[in-house]
Design a protein around this motif. Structure first.
Motif, PDB file in Angstrom:
ATOM      1  N   ALA B 234       0.840  -1.211   0.000  1.00  0.00           N
ATOM      2  CA  ALA B 234       0.000   0.000   0.000  1.00  0.00           C
ATOM      3  C   ALA B 234       0.869   1.253   0.000  1.00  0.00           C
ATOM      4  O   ALA B 234       0.552   2.243  -0.676  1.00  0.00           O
ATOM      5  N   ASP B 235       1.983   1.208   0.729  1.00  0.00           N
ATOM      6  CA  ASP B 235       2.874   2.375   0.761  1.00  0.00           C
ATOM      7  C   ASP B 235       3.475   2.650  -0.618  1.00  0.00           C
ATOM      8  O   ASP B 235       3.628   3.801  -1.020  1.00  0.00           O
ATOM      9  N   ALA B 355     -10.050   1.958  10.793  1.00  0.00           N
ATOM     10  CA  ALA B 355     -11.431   1.513  10.591  1.00  0.00           C
ATOM     11  C   ALA B 355     -12.102   2.529   9.678  1.00  0.00           C
ATOM     12  O   ALA B 355     -12.026   3.730   9.920  1.00  0.00           O
ATOM     13  N   ASP B 356     -12.742   2.052   8.620  1.00  0.00           N
ATOM     14  CA  ASP B 356     -13.328   2.930   7.611  1.00  0.00           C
ATOM     15  C   ASP B 356     -14.723   3.361   8.061  1.00  0.00           C
ATOM     16  O   ASP B 356     -15.728   2.835   7.590  1.00  0.00           O
ATOM     17  N   ALA B 383      -8.811  -1.009   2.137  1.00  0.00           N
ATOM     18  CA  ALA B 383      -8.037  -2.225   2.424  1.00  0.00           C
ATOM     19  C   ALA B 383      -9.043  -3.378   2.502  1.00  0.00           C
ATOM     20  O   ALA B 383      -9.898  -3.507   1.630  1.00  0.00           O
ATOM     21  N   ALA B 384      -8.957  -4.219   3.527  1.00  0.00           N
ATOM     22  CA  ALA B 384      -9.948  -5.283   3.712  1.00  0.00           C
ATOM     23  C   ALA B 384     -11.287  -4.628   4.100  1.00  0.00           C
ATOM     24  O   ALA B 384     -11.349  -3.425   4.338  1.00  0.00           O
ATOM     25  N   SER B 385     -12.337  -5.440   4.186  1.00  0.00           N
ATOM     26  CA  SER B 385     -13.677  -4.886   4.404  1.00  0.00           C
ATOM     27  C   SER B 385     -13.717  -4.089   5.710  1.00  0.00           C
ATOM     28  O   SER B 385     -13.247  -4.539   6.753  1.00  0.00           O
ATOM     29  N   GLY B 386     -14.275  -2.897   5.613  1.00  0.00           N
ATOM     30  CA  GLY B 386     -14.422  -2.054   6.798  1.00  0.00           C
ATOM     31  C   GLY B 386     -13.155  -1.353   7.226  1.00  0.00           C
ATOM     32  O   GLY B 386     -13.143  -0.631   8.221  1.00  0.00           O
ATOM     33  N   ARG B 387     -12.044  -1.567   6.482  1.00  0.00           N
ATOM     34  CA  ARG B 387     -10.805  -0.895   6.843  1.00  0.00           C
ATOM     35  C   ARG B 387     -10.245  -0.138   5.638  1.00  0.00           C
ATOM     36  O   ARG B 387     -10.610  -0.402   4.499  1.00  0.00           O
ATOM     37  N   ALA B 388      -9.376   0.765   5.936  1.00  0.00           N
ATOM     38  CA  ALA B 388      -8.787   1.558   4.851  1.00  0.00           C
ATOM     39  C   ALA B 388      -7.367   1.946   5.232  1.00  0.00           C
ATOM     40  O   ALA B 388      -7.009   1.982   6.416  1.00  0.00           O
TER      41      ALA B 388
END
Lengths: 429, 429
Positions: B234-235, B355-356, B383-388
């Motif tokens: 991601a970076d 947490a998104d 990112a994964a579900s519910g996260r960013a």
């Protein structure tokens, strides 16, 4: 400890820069060289000009040859310029009496390096010229000492900052050569008489010196040289489309058991090559050998500061008592002829200015087929009304064949002016 | 002329490479050095191993210290490795009896260079270590001799090929660190125990040596070192979006009248910086000074051929009779502490795993405001579900402030794990 006494001829920007640097860093230089390095005598055309530095206490010689004969100097520094006249006479006078010479004079070393090396060897002294190639970049030291263990197969690079600046500006602004040259002249990046730079001669002098160190001194007049005057904004657009940059390259290659391949010419270089990212007034020198692999060094290739830095680095080497052979090998070698490029195979880019009408492409490809030049890419951009630029990229083919084909293309009624042929240098990846 | 007689300890790939190179290029090397360079004695752990070269006619020493004491050698070459034990004992034994040493051992020079330089000076001999930094790239020679005239303000670069390979692969393939490391280990680009490389220690050794030559030897334990384990795919995506590359950099800067700033850490480097284009296993060294301007040299930083090329270049210097001080200055200097980074101002990149949900961004910016950290760019990737992933780019701020802010961010309920803080090195443009 006894200082190293310098006699310096030529008080232009570089000469003044050398004196400024020696004064600004006197303490470090003394520590690094093991003794002070001091200018004690100078020579220049005008004694009275204000140069922004004090010349008090320095002996003045009207004639640089008389400076070289000054018995109270240990090293002669030649910053006059020009391959003949006072510069050459002064260097010969100093070497002739066994005094080492440091010079930034690329034309002098490129044209007379072989004879001067012999003169130095005969008198048990040396000639150093780090500043003659790529300004502040220690390219000579890289090749002569850093890669002393290596049997290089390639040396060269982007050796003229003016051309690199013009090509960079043409690419980023989309303007044509003459327009960008005029601007560069206004800004002081190009001379009023630009031929030395834009016709490739300055790069050629530097390549001749690099080839002399890496391989063998060359006969300068045998070196094929082509400048950048015929490169257009359209060529830079095609290059980008193809994943290349256009750079004025000077390269020398030693193939086992063959004559040295050496030339200066605008080339297509892959965008991913380290040298492709060297933009603006920067220079770069690249080498390759079986043990060391590819090495690229880039930096400011000209200007007061970088050139003075290179001159003084040579002086520190002399202060340290380094015994450096002129061409990197102990033996003195006669200059050799560069090999013919006729049989050298490469991919080429051919750009044509054509009448935009049906049948033109068929005519072009038929000429190429007749010369056994096989093409793997064709692109067309609209130019003025009814005309178009066509870019062709060949498979590997001998240079003589592509030159003959270009003549055939030029003879077609649909083709305007001369085709531009650029070598594609995929080896620098 | 009398040959330069070499005693060589350590017959791994580099040691064998040196012997191969000396034999393959014997004629050129003899011309360039002014006399033949010959290995006459060797030492290694196993006498019987097949190394693909003949050791016939070479004296064998089971103990490298006994090799160093061999009165029939002129130079000791140490290719054993390790900062203590036989390598150190051997180098000390050779220098102690006034025999020059050539080594590729970065840990030894980084940790004990200052003491070894003193030992060499006391015994009127020298220690050369071109191969210890950036393999075949003559970085030491560049700084110590090519830029001998300069008062550098910066030296450093991309000093570890394994990290650069991993970061390049992560960027081009989008895979994460552990995945690419495992592949690099399979291919032999990374060691089974990768800590020396990926935690920055190898780069730190090389930076300590470069800083020692350009400025002053440093106390190695005072050098801040951070590796690349926490950099994610991601970076690398954020970096591309921002116009940067992530590189493990080692840099040392001398600010007038202040303690030396030196560190090894992953950084954001502008894509247009010459060093940003140095990819894969290649290394690069960059310098900057008031006269010479910025200079960058790149090439293969490791491997049998490049390292052997550097070792033999040092031998040629010795054959030529060069008198080279260990650190580039005549005087012997004690090692100095690196300055604290707390007050060093820079722009920073902060990446968070959050947490998104609504309100998170307000919480983040409020923490930053409380620490007087001003942000000029924010980007968010799912990112994964519910996260960013959230990336923040700060204006110039002291490192201590950004570190405190990162702690504050880590304490927020919405933030998962540790924030990653990367320095943005805009100065390398």
């Amino acid at each position: 400890m006894k200082p190293l006494r310098i006699g310096l001829a030529g008080l232009g920007t570089v000469g003044v820069g050398v004196i400024k640097l020696l004064r600004a860093h006197a303490e470090e230089l003394s520590a690094r060289g093991g003794r002070p390095v001091e200018v004690v005598a100078v020579s220049a055309r005008s004694r009275d000009r204000d140069r922004g530095i004090s010349l008090d206490g320095l002996r003045w010689h009207d004639d640089p040859v008389s400076l070289a004969q000054d018995t109270e100097i240990d090293v002669a520094v030649e910053l006059i310029g020009g391959s003949e006249g006072p510069a050459r006479l002064m260097v010969e006078a100093a070497l002739g009496r066994g005094i080492p010479v440091v010079t930034a004079n690329k034309a002098l070393v490129a044209l007379h390096g072989s004879a001067l090396a012999r003169l130095a060897a005969d008198n048990n002294t040396t000639l150093l010229f780090e500043a003659a190639v790529a300004g502040g970049i220690p390219a000579i030291k890289l090749v002569r000492e850093g890669l002393a263990a290596e049997r290089l197969d390639r040396v060269g690079g982007i050796l003229n900052g003016t051309c690199n600046y013009i090509l960079t500006e043409m690419r980023t602004s989309g303007r044509d050569f003459s327009d960008v040259l005029a601007e560069a002249q206004e800004k002081g990046y190009a001379e009023a008489e630009p031929s030395t730079d834009v016709d490739g001669w300055d790069a050629a002098h530097k390549l001749a010196i690099l080839a002399g160190i890496a391989f063998n001194p060359i006969r300068f007049e045998s070196l094929p040289v082509e400048g950048i005057r015929n490169v257009t904004a359209a060529d830079l657009r095609f290059a980008t489309e193809l994943g290349y940059r256009i750079k004025l390259l000077g390269l020398a290659r030693q193939h086992e058991g063959k004559a040295l391949e050496a030339w200066v010419r605008p080339c297509m270089v892959p965008v991913v090559a380290p040298i492709a990212g060297v933009e603006g007034v920067f220079n770069a020198v690249t080498t390759s050998g079986p043990f060391s692999g590819p090495i690229t060094i880039s930096g400011r290739g000209a200007g007061e500061g970088p050139t003075a830095s290179a001159v003084v680095a040579d002086l520190i080497d002399l202060a340290r008592g380094a015994s450096l052979p002129v061409w990197g090998v102990g033996a003195v070698s006669d200059a050799v002829e560069c090999g013919s490029l006729a049989d050298v195979e490469s991919a080429f880019y051919i750009r044509l200015d054509v009448a935009d009408r049906s049948g033109t492409m068929a005519d072009l490809t038929s000429v190429l087929r007749d010369h056994d030049v096989s093409v793997h890419f064709v692109s067309q951009h609209e130019a003025a009304s009814g005309r178009a630029y066509v870019a062709l990229v060949t498979h590997g083919v001998a240079e003589s064949a592509v030159r003959e084909a270009a003549k055939g293309l030029a003879a077609l009624p649909a083709v305007n002016g001369e085709p531009l042929v650029l070598k594609i240098e995929d080896s620098l990846r």
